[in-house]
Design an enzyme around this catalytic site. Structure first.
Site, short mmCIF file in Angstrom:
data_model
loop_
_atom_site.label_atom_id
_atom_site.label_comp_id
_atom_site.label_asym_id
_atom_site.label_seq_id
_atom_site.Cartn_x
_atom_site.Cartn_y
_atom_site.Cartn_z
CG ASP A 2 12.32 27.74 21.42
OD1 ASP A 2 12.56 26.56 21.11
OD2 ASP A 2 11.17 28.21 21.50
CE LYS A 27 9.74 31.61 20.95
NZ LYS A 27 10.28 30.89 22.14
CE LYS A 52 7.53 28.64 20.67
NZ LYS A 52 8.43 27.96 21.64
#
Length: 218
Positions: free
Chosen positions: A89, A152, A182
């Site tokens: 991430d 995300k 996400k």
């Protein structure tokens, strides 16, 4: 109907506190196994970690500010992959989005994508609470063009705030069905989690996994 187990398999069970110790990460993994979450998300310095075969390992890059050079993020990402991370991430350079430099943003994401080859998964943290709606859309498009697997919402560390249903809806409308989405940051109740899923989230970054799954019951 979304079941407790459905939600569990959408969770990156997360511990990214700077003071987290080796024992804290071991406890996180034990909790993840007990809860049946999809993965654990740990700090790069915690890698490598020992996990059972059915539990995935995620980590973060350029975290939490994103304000480092692309080549530094790429090098960090490559090291995390070498250390066993299956999912990375990365935090974008938020200033690039605020300045409308989306070609540069795409190039940054591509540099990290190259360091996380398939089957590695790359998630791009946009820090949506710090962006306008139009900036979220453009950042999602840059992420898709650069070959990311997910977008995300948040690090959970930015003073502007964490995930919002509104941001997830925008992300879903922009890249849903092509990229995963996400939601992470400030999701503390089952109601919060289900609202994010309803808005289009396909993965949840949670530190409150146990409480949320207990709320959902069996």
């Amino acid at each position: 109907m979304t079941t407790r187990n459905d939600v569990a398999q959408m969770i990156d069970h997360t511990l990214l506190k700077p003071e987290a110790t080796t024992d804290d990460f071991k406890a996180l993994i034990a909790d993840a196994v007990r809860l049946g979450t999809y993965s654990v998300c740990v700090s790069p310095s915690a890698l490598p970690v020992e996990v059972p075969e059915n539990l995935h390992v995620a980590t973060v890059v350029g975290f939490p500010s994103g304000a480092v050079k692309p080549e530094i993020k790429a090098a960090e990402a490559a090291r995390t992959v070498a250390d066993g991370a299956e999912e990375v991430d990365m935090v974008i350079n938020i200033a690039l989005a605020k300045e409308g430099k989306f070609d540069e943003l795409e190039a940054e994401i591509k540099a990290v994508r190259d360091a996380v080859p398939a089957p590695g998964i790359l998630k791009v943290i946009l820090e949506t609470a710090a962006l306008t709606d139009d900036e979220i859309v453009a950042a999602c498009k840059a992420s898709e063009n650069a070959g990311a697997d997910f977008v995300k919402t948040s690090t959970g560390f930015h003073p502007a705030g964490g995930a919002s249903v509104h941001a997830v809806e925008i992300m879903h409308a922009t890249v849903g069905g092509r990229l995963g989405i996400k939601a992470s940051g400030g999701i503390r109740t089952a109601k919060d989690a289900l609202a994010m899923i309803e808005a289009g989230a396909t993965r949840l970054g949670l530190s409150a996994s146990a409480a949320i799954l207990e709320e959902l019951g069996e």
